[in-house]
Design a protein around this motif. Structure first.
Motif, PDB file in Angstrom:
ATOM      1  N   VAL A  69       0.852  -1.186   0.000  1.00 56.98           N
ATOM      2  CA  VAL A  69       0.000   0.000   0.000  1.00 56.98           C
ATOM      3  C   VAL A  69       0.889   1.237   0.000  1.00 56.98           C
ATOM      4  O   VAL A  69       1.867   1.315   0.759  1.00 56.98           O
ATOM      5  CB  VAL A  69      -0.915   0.016   1.240  1.00 56.98           C
ATOM      6  CG1 VAL A  69      -1.783   1.266   1.238  1.00 56.98           C
ATOM      7  CG2 VAL A  69      -1.769  -1.233   1.290  1.00 56.98           C
ATOM      8  N   LYS A  70       0.547   2.200  -0.863  1.00 50.68           N
ATOM      9  CA  LYS A  70       1.301   3.451  -0.882  1.00 50.68           C
ATOM     10  C   LYS A  70       0.797   4.364   0.235  1.00 50.68           C
ATOM     11  O   LYS A  70      -0.404   4.604   0.363  1.00 50.68           O
ATOM     12  CB  LYS A  70       1.165   4.145  -2.236  1.00 50.68           C
ATOM     13  CG  LYS A  70       1.925   3.433  -3.351  1.00 50.68           C
ATOM     14  CD  LYS A  70       1.899   4.229  -4.646  1.00 50.68           C
ATOM     15  CE  LYS A  70       2.758   3.551  -5.715  1.00 50.68           C
ATOM     16  NZ  LYS A  70       2.762   4.325  -6.976  1.00 50.68           N
ATOM     17  N   VAL A  71       1.719   4.838   1.037  1.00 54.68           N
ATOM     18  CA  VAL A  71       1.383   5.668   2.190  1.00 54.68           C
ATOM     19  C   VAL A  71       2.194   6.957   2.134  1.00 54.68           C
ATOM     20  O   VAL A  71       3.408   6.928   1.901  1.00 54.68           O
ATOM     21  CB  VAL A  71       1.692   4.932   3.509  1.00 54.68           C
ATOM     22  CG1 VAL A  71       1.385   5.821   4.701  1.00 54.68           C
ATOM     23  CG2 VAL A  71       0.904   3.639   3.590  1.00 54.68           C
ATOM     24  N   THR A  72       1.507   8.076   2.323  1.00 55.20           N
ATOM     25  CA  THR A  72       2.189   9.367   2.384  1.00 55.20           C
ATOM     26  C   THR A  72       2.378   9.743   3.849  1.00 55.20           C
ATOM     27  O   THR A  72       1.421   9.740   4.632  1.00 55.20           O
ATOM     28  CB  THR A  72       1.379  10.454   1.664  1.00 55.20           C
ATOM     29  OG1 THR A  72       1.210  10.086   0.297  1.00 55.20           O
ATOM     30  CG2 THR A  72       2.091  11.801   1.733  1.00 55.20           C
ATOM     31  N   ARG A  73       3.597  10.059   4.216  1.00 52.93           N
ATOM     32  CA  ARG A  73       3.864  10.416   5.600  1.00 52.93           C
ATOM     33  C   ARG A  73       4.836  11.585   5.660  1.00 52.93           C
ATOM     34  O   ARG A  73       5.539  11.881   4.680  1.00 52.93           O
ATOM     35  CB  ARG A  73       4.452   9.214   6.350  1.00 52.93           C
ATOM     36  CG  ARG A  73       5.758   8.714   5.786  1.00 52.93           C
ATOM     37  CD  ARG A  73       6.169   7.414   6.449  1.00 52.93           C
ATOM     38  NE  ARG A  73       7.439   6.930   5.939  1.00 52.93           N
ATOM     39  CZ  ARG A  73       7.969   5.745   6.234  1.00 52.93           C
ATOM     40  NH1 ARG A  73       7.295   4.932   7.036  1.00 52.93           N
ATOM     41  NH2 ARG A  73       9.129   5.388   5.742  1.00 52.93           N
ATOM     42  N   VAL A  93      17.554  20.299   5.646  1.00 49.46           N
ATOM     43  CA  VAL A  93      17.706  21.081   4.416  1.00 49.46           C
ATOM     44  C   VAL A  93      18.423  22.366   4.779  1.00 49.46           C
ATOM     45  O   VAL A  93      17.904  23.182   5.563  1.00 49.46           O
ATOM     46  CB  VAL A  93      16.333  21.388   3.775  1.00 49.46           C
ATOM     47  CG1 VAL A  93      16.543  22.208   2.496  1.00 49.46           C
ATOM     48  CG2 VAL A  93      15.578  20.098   3.484  1.00 49.46           C
ATOM     49  N   ASP A  94      19.621  22.545   4.219  1.00 45.96           N
ATOM     50  CA  ASP A  94      20.443  23.731   4.540  1.00 45.96           C
ATOM     51  C   ASP A  94      20.632  23.858   6.051  1.00 45.96           C
ATOM     52  O   ASP A  94      20.433  24.940   6.639  1.00 45.96           O
ATOM     53  CB  ASP A  94      19.805  25.010   3.969  1.00 45.96           C
ATOM     54  CG  ASP A  94      19.750  24.993   2.452  1.00 45.96           C
ATOM     55  OD1 ASP A  94      20.634  24.353   1.830  1.00 45.96           O
ATOM     56  OD2 ASP A  94      18.823  25.586   1.895  1.00 45.96           O
ATOM     57  N   ASP A  95      20.959  22.729   6.668  1.00 45.69           N
ATOM     58  CA  ASP A  95      21.222  22.660   8.108  1.00 45.69           C
ATOM     59  C   ASP A  95      19.998  22.968   8.972  1.00 45.69           C
ATOM     60  O   ASP A  95      20.114  23.279  10.152  1.00 45.69           O
ATOM     61  CB  ASP A  95      22.361  23.621   8.502  1.00 45.69           C
ATOM     62  CG  ASP A  95      23.671  23.234   7.842  1.00 45.69           C
ATOM     63  OD1 ASP A  95      23.888  22.001   7.670  1.00 45.69           O
ATOM     64  OD2 ASP A  95      24.446  24.134   7.497  1.00 45.69           O
ATOM     65  N   VAL A  96      18.830  22.901   8.357  1.00 45.29           N
ATOM     66  CA  VAL A  96      17.591  23.167   9.101  1.00 45.29           C
ATOM     67  C   VAL A  96      16.686  21.932   9.000  1.00 45.29           C
ATOM     68  O   VAL A  96      16.453  21.402   7.905  1.00 45.29           O
ATOM     69  CB  VAL A  96      16.848  24.403   8.538  1.00 45.29           C
ATOM     70  CG1 VAL A  96      15.540  24.622   9.298  1.00 45.29           C
ATOM     71  CG2 VAL A  96      17.733  25.637   8.605  1.00 45.29           C
ATOM     72  N   GLU A  97      16.191  21.474  10.174  1.00 43.10           N
ATOM     73  CA  GLU A  97      15.260  20.348  10.193  1.00 43.10           C
ATOM     74  C   GLU A  97      13.911  20.797   9.620  1.00 43.10           C
ATOM     75  O   GLU A  97      13.263  21.704  10.160  1.00 43.10           O
ATOM     76  CB  GLU A  97      15.069  19.852  11.625  1.00 43.10           C
ATOM     77  CG  GLU A  97      16.279  19.099  12.175  1.00 43.10           C
ATOM     78  CD  GLU A  97      16.411  17.721  11.550  1.00 43.10           C
ATOM     79  OE1 GLU A  97      15.383  17.013  11.422  1.00 43.10           O
ATOM     80  OE2 GLU A  97      17.530  17.357  11.138  1.00 43.10           O
ATOM     81  N   THR A  98      13.526  20.179   8.521  1.00 43.07           N
ATOM     82  CA  THR A  98      12.311  20.601   7.817  1.00 43.07           C
ATOM     83  C   THR A  98      11.383  19.395   7.611  1.00 43.07           C
ATOM     84  O   THR A  98      11.849  18.325   7.191  1.00 43.07           O
ATOM     85  CB  THR A  98      12.668  21.200   6.443  1.00 43.07           C
ATOM     86  OG1 THR A  98      13.622  22.261   6.638  1.00 43.07           O
ATOM     87  CG2 THR A  98      11.434  21.740   5.747  1.00 43.07           C
ATOM     88  N   PRO A  99      10.080  19.547   7.908  1.00 40.93           N
ATOM     89  CA  PRO A  99       9.141  18.448   7.633  1.00 40.93           C
ATOM     90  C   PRO A  99       8.913  18.301   6.121  1.00 40.93           C
ATOM     91  O   PRO A  99       8.632  19.288   5.421  1.00 40.93           O
ATOM     92  CB  PRO A  99       7.861  18.883   8.347  1.00 40.93           C
ATOM     93  CG  PRO A  99       7.946  20.371   8.453  1.00 40.93           C
ATOM     94  CD  PRO A  99       9.408  20.694   8.564  1.00 40.93           C
ATOM     95  N   VAL A 100       9.051  17.085   5.638  1.00 37.42           N
ATOM     96  CA  VAL A 100       8.898  16.806   4.210  1.00 37.42           C
ATOM     97  C   VAL A 100       7.954  15.612   4.046  1.00 37.42           C
ATOM     98  O   VAL A 100       8.071  14.616   4.758  1.00 37.42           O
ATOM     99  CB  VAL A 100      10.263  16.491   3.559  1.00 37.42           C
ATOM    100  CG1 VAL A 100      10.070  16.129   2.082  1.00 37.42           C
ATOM    101  CG2 VAL A 100      11.206  17.665   3.712  1.00 37.42           C
ATOM    102  N   GLU A 101       7.038  15.735   3.105  1.00 35.76           N
ATOM    103  CA  GLU A 101       6.140  14.620   2.821  1.00 35.76           C
ATOM    104  C   GLU A 101       6.777  13.699   1.798  1.00 35.76           C
ATOM    105  O   GLU A 101       7.322  14.159   0.792  1.00 35.76           O
ATOM    106  CB  GLU A 101       4.792  15.119   2.295  1.00 35.76           C
ATOM    107  CG  GLU A 101       3.908  15.741   3.356  1.00 35.76           C
ATOM    108  CD  GLU A 101       2.493  15.967   2.859  1.00 35.76           C
ATOM    109  OE1 GLU A 101       2.280  15.873   1.630  1.00 35.76           O
ATOM    110  OE2 GLU A 101       1.602  16.229   3.689  1.00 35.76           O
ATOM    111  N   GLU A 102       6.694  12.390   2.074  1.00 38.64           N
ATOM    112  CA  GLU A 102       7.195  11.423   1.106  1.00 38.64           C
ATOM    113  C   GLU A 102       6.228  10.240   1.023  1.00 38.64           C
ATOM    114  O   GLU A 102       5.535   9.920   1.983  1.00 38.64           O
ATOM    115  CB  GLU A 102       8.593  10.932   1.492  1.00 38.64           C
ATOM    116  CG  GLU A 102       8.659  10.147   2.778  1.00 38.64           C
ATOM    117  CD  GLU A 102      10.059   9.612   3.048  1.00 38.64           C
ATOM    118  OE1 GLU A 102      11.009  10.071   2.404  1.00 38.64           O
ATOM    119  OE2 GLU A 102      10.171   8.722   3.914  1.00 38.64           O
ATOM    120  N   THR A 103       6.195   9.641  -0.160  1.00 39.02           N
ATOM    121  CA  THR A 103       5.316   8.496  -0.394  1.00 39.02           C
ATOM    122  C   THR A 103       6.157   7.232  -0.457  1.00 39.02           C
ATOM    123  O   THR A 103       7.124   7.156  -1.227  1.00 39.02           O
ATOM    124  CB  THR A 103       4.521   8.668  -1.702  1.00 39.02           C
ATOM    125  OG1 THR A 103       3.730   9.858  -1.610  1.00 39.02           O
ATOM    126  CG2 THR A 103       3.607   7.480  -1.932  1.00 39.02           C
TER     127      THR A 103
END
Length: 221
Positions: free
Chosen positions: A73-77, A83-93
């Motif tokens: 099952v494909k799940v997006t989380r 990113v550039d030394d900054v913790e960034t929330p990123v969505e990935e499938t």
């Protein structure tokens, strides 16, 4: 089979007939009926002038156990990435492996012929809701009297309860017998004390059962 399906749908609105293909060399496809319309469909098949399926030759049961199905099952989380030394929330499938259980069911299968027109068989199927508390199907005995003993046998060995049957009781096993011997998960009891022709294996099973009971009584279990 398509022609019969179309004729049923024209005669019994909302019948919900489904063709079940048979990939074997025989190619003997069948029709799955919705239980709510099964008696009306059966009456049509018997009485229709062109079909006139007036003879039920065989009825039997089939047991389908619960089935565990593995699927991806494909799940997006949301994950945290730098990113550039900054913790960034990123969505990935991503794909996740999951398992689900498809409930089992019981099926009654009927083989019909036309003595008048010398054609057949036409195979009908009905499916229960599950294998435990939704095991009722309508009896077709009021349409084809030859279904009476055969439905009793299916009830006895598989546990399908045929509503509207004129005399639904065990046929091969005795009244009070527990379970249904043709179920695929049936476990033979180990406490037989008598058979018409007792075998060594049966006697050994009975002795082992007796020893277990005595051991349990000795430990107070």
């Amino acid at each position: 089979m398509e022609e019969i399906k179309a004729a049923i749908e024209a005669a019994v609105p909302g019948a919900g007939v489904e063709i079940v293909p048979n990939p074997s060399p025989s190619g003997q496809h069948s029709l799955r009926l919705e239980p709510a319309h099964a008696v009306a469909v059966a009456k049509f098949l018997r009485d229709d002038a062109e079909l006139q399926l007036d003879f039920l030759s065989n009825a039997t049961g089939v047991d389908y156990l619960d089935k565990e199905i593995a699927e991806k099952v494909k799940v997006t989380r949301t994950v945290m990435k730098t990113v550039d030394d900054v913790e960034t929330p990123v969505e990935e499938t991503v794909e996740e492996a999951r398992k689900r259980v498809e409930p089992g069911y019981l099926e009654a299968v009927y083989h019909l012929f036309s003595v008048a027109h010398k054609h057949g068989p036409v195979v009908l199927r009905m499916r229960t809701g599950n294998r435990s508390d939704r095991v009722e199907l309508p009896s077709l005995t009021p349409i084809w009297r030859s279904a009476e003993f055969q439905e009793r046998e299916i009830f006895d060995l598989f546990g399908i309860v045929f509503t509207g049957h004129p005399d639904l009781r065990r046929l091969l096993m005795w009244e009070g017998f527990k379970d249904h011997p043709m179920r695929r998960d049936y476990v033979e009891p180990d406490d037989f004390e008598y058979e018409p022709t007792a075998h060594d294996e049966v006697l050994a099973r009975s002795e082992a059962h007796r020893a277990r009971i005595e051991a349990q009584e000795g430990t107070g279990l």
